[in-house]
Design a protein around this motif. Structure first.
Motif, PDB file in Angstrom:
ATOM      1  N   THR A   1      47.555  24.081  29.148  1.00  0.00           N
ATOM      2  CA  THR A   1      46.991  22.774  29.467  1.00  0.00           C
ATOM      3  C   THR A   1      46.110  22.831  30.705  1.00  0.00           C
ATOM      4  O   THR A   1      45.489  21.845  31.064  1.00  0.00           O
ATOM      5  N   ASP A   2      46.049  24.016  31.348  1.00  0.00           N
ATOM      6  CA  ASP A   2      45.295  24.162  32.586  1.00  0.00           C
ATOM      7  C   ASP A   2      44.880  25.621  32.746  1.00  0.00           C
ATOM      8  O   ASP A   2      45.627  26.526  32.363  1.00  0.00           O
ATOM      9  N   LEU A   3      43.718  25.863  33.332  1.00  0.00           N
ATOM     10  CA  LEU A   3      43.240  27.236  33.526  1.00  0.00           C
ATOM     11  C   LEU A   3      44.171  28.062  34.418  1.00  0.00           C
ATOM     12  O   LEU A   3      44.185  29.288  34.331  1.00  0.00           O
ATOM     13  N   SER A   4      44.953  27.419  35.257  1.00  0.00           N
ATOM     14  CA  SER A   4      45.861  28.164  36.122  1.00  0.00           C
ATOM     15  C   SER A   4      46.946  28.876  35.321  1.00  0.00           C
ATOM     16  O   SER A   4      47.627  29.760  35.842  1.00  0.00           O
TER      17      SER A   4
ATOM     18  N   VAL B   1      46.355  30.712  32.573  1.00  0.00           N
ATOM     19  CA  VAL B   1      45.783  31.853  31.857  1.00  0.00           C
ATOM     20  C   VAL B   1      46.444  33.167  32.273  1.00  0.00           C
ATOM     21  O   VAL B   1      46.792  33.992  31.430  1.00  0.00           O
ATOM     22  N   ALA B   2      46.640  33.394  33.543  1.00  0.00           N
ATOM     23  CA  ALA B   2      47.204  34.668  34.014  1.00  0.00           C
ATOM     24  C   ALA B   2      48.578  34.937  33.408  1.00  0.00           C
ATOM     25  O   ALA B   2      48.864  36.062  32.992  1.00  0.00           O
ATOM     26  N   ALA B   3      49.423  33.929  33.333  1.00  0.00           N
ATOM     27  CA  ALA B   3      50.778  34.120  32.794  1.00  0.00           C
ATOM     28  C   ALA B   3      50.773  34.387  31.297  1.00  0.00           C
ATOM     29  O   ALA B   3      51.687  35.020  30.775  1.00  0.00           O
ATOM     30  N   ALA B   4      49.745  33.935  30.594  1.00  0.00           N
ATOM     31  CA  ALA B   4      49.663  34.112  29.140  1.00  0.00           C
ATOM     32  C   ALA B   4      48.891  35.370  28.740  1.00  0.00           C
ATOM     33  O   ALA B   4      48.778  35.688  27.567  1.00  0.00           O
ATOM     34  N   THR B   5      48.363  36.113  29.704  1.00  0.00           N
ATOM     35  CA  THR B   5      47.494  37.255  29.424  1.00  0.00           C
ATOM     36  C   THR B   5      48.266  38.466  28.922  1.00  0.00           C
ATOM     37  O   THR B   5      49.213  38.923  29.564  1.00  0.00           O
ATOM     38  N   ILE B   6      47.831  38.987  27.768  1.00  0.00           N
ATOM     39  CA  ILE B   6      48.360  40.231  27.206  1.00  0.00           C
ATOM     40  C   ILE B   6      47.564  41.418  27.749  1.00  0.00           C
ATOM     41  O   ILE B   6      48.104  42.459  28.095  1.00  0.00           O
ATOM     42  N   ALA B   7      46.240  41.268  27.795  1.00  0.00           N
ATOM     43  CA  ALA B   7      45.335  42.307  28.300  1.00  0.00           C
ATOM     44  C   ALA B   7      44.073  41.628  28.801  1.00  0.00           C
ATOM     45  O   ALA B   7      43.682  40.567  28.293  1.00  0.00           O
ATOM     46  N   SER B   8      43.421  42.232  29.791  1.00  0.00           N
ATOM     47  CA  SER B   8      42.177  41.630  30.301  1.00  0.00           C
ATOM     48  C   SER B   8      41.282  42.690  30.908  1.00  0.00           C
ATOM     49  O   SER B   8      41.711  43.800  31.215  1.00  0.00           O
ATOM     50  N   THR B   9      40.032  42.314  31.081  1.00  0.00           N
ATOM     51  CA  THR B   9      39.057  43.157  31.761  1.00  0.00           C
ATOM     52  C   THR B   9      38.076  42.249  32.483  1.00  0.00           C
ATOM     53  O   THR B   9      37.813  41.131  32.045  1.00  0.00           O
ATOM     54  N   THR B  10      37.542  42.737  33.603  1.00  0.00           N
ATOM     55  CA  THR B  10      36.528  42.001  34.346  1.00  0.00           C
ATOM     56  C   THR B  10      35.270  42.854  34.373  1.00  0.00           C
ATOM     57  O   THR B  10      35.325  44.039  34.718  1.00  0.00           O
ATOM     58  N   LEU B  11      34.157  42.252  33.997  1.00  0.00           N
ATOM     59  CA  LEU B  11      32.894  42.975  33.817  1.00  0.00           C
ATOM     60  C   LEU B  11      31.851  42.466  34.804  1.00  0.00           C
ATOM     61  O   LEU B  11      31.871  41.294  35.185  1.00  0.00           O
ATOM     62  N   ASN B  12      30.908  43.341  35.178  1.00  0.00           N
ATOM     63  CA  ASN B  12      29.858  42.916  36.108  1.00  0.00           C
ATOM     64  C   ASN B  12      28.549  43.681  35.951  1.00  0.00           C
ATOM     65  O   ASN B  12      27.760  43.754  36.880  1.00  0.00           O
TER      66      ASN B  12
END
Length: 82
Positions: free
Chosen positions: A24-27, A29-40
């Motif tokens: 219900t809130d973007l805050s 997202v971290a707790a629901a994350t299975i895998a992630s990557t940050t790109l730049n």
């Protein structure tokens, strides 16, 4: 998937595979994350860069894919799940 960052402002694109939690809130997202990557990669705003993210969905029968940009306009194209 392919992505591009459309200008030379410093920024990032975060891509995350989320479990089947109801958010219900973007805050959350971290707790629901299975895998992630940050790109730049901003070397060419007219070219799309190929990227992938590997994940194991575990017992989840439903997943969500989250894309979040910060500081720069980002575009996503040709998303495939194999």
């Amino acid at each position: 998937f392919f992505y591009t960052m459309k200008d030379d402002s410093p920024g990032t694109l975060t891509v995350a595979v989320l479990d089947d939690s109801e958010l219900t809130d973007l805050s959350q997202v971290a707790a629901a994350t299975i895998a992630s990557t940050t790109l730049n990669d901003q070397s060419d705003p007219n070219a799309y860069v190929m990227e992938s993210i590997s994940f194991n969905s575990g017992a989840n029968t439903v997943i969500a894919i989250y894309f979040g940009n910060e500081g720069v306009e980002c575009r996503i194209d040709d998303l495939a799940i194999n």
